[in-house]
Design an enzyme around this catalytic site. Sequence first.
Site, short mmCIF file in Angstrom:
data_model
loop_
_atom_site.label_atom_id
_atom_site.label_comp_id
_atom_site.label_asym_id
_atom_site.label_seq_id
_atom_site.Cartn_x
_atom_site.Cartn_y
_atom_site.Cartn_z
N CYS A 205 0.17 3.97 2.60
CA CYS A 205 0.60 3.53 3.94
C CYS A 205 2.05 3.92 4.18
CB CYS A 205 0.47 2.01 4.08
SG CYS A 205 -1.22 1.41 3.95
N CYS B 293 0.84 -1.21 0.00
CA CYS B 293 0.00 0.00 0.00
C CYS B 293 0.87 1.25 0.00
CB CYS B 293 -0.92 -0.07 1.23
SG CYS B 293 -1.59 1.48 1.80
#
Length: 139
Positions: free
Chosen positions: A64, A61
């Site tokens: 993230c 991700c």
Amino acid sequence: MVTCPRCGAQNRIGKAPKGTFPVCGACKASLPWVVEADEESFAQEVAGAALVLVDFWAPWCGPCRLLSPVLEELAREHAGKLKVVKVNADENPRLAGQYGVMSLPTLVLFQNGHPAATWVGASPRQVLEERLRPYLERR
Ligand SMILES: [Zn+2]
């Protein structure tokens, strides 16, 4: 190893006693508290401080990865008040399901062990500070 934000000493952080933030061995300042948790350790980690920001993330991700250093800054800024717990949502799907995580990153703020707020997406530090402020002041 965690570097003390006040005196620069290197500290090894083990398990802090329940409800107690780790402190610098040299100057006794509160240290930033960022830990990884899994399904087994989650409840204990969240119970370890009055205000805990849980970061549901995954290695693939991108946002993230942007959020991660921001959370470390917040943990440093609010050392002694805010604990950050990181949960890999891929490896802990039941936890992610339990807290309704639909997309990553998702932040769940726990106050006294109970979810108090959920914030989806990677927000800039200033936005997160704004959201956290009422909780930090309430203590
Ligand atoms: Zn220190």
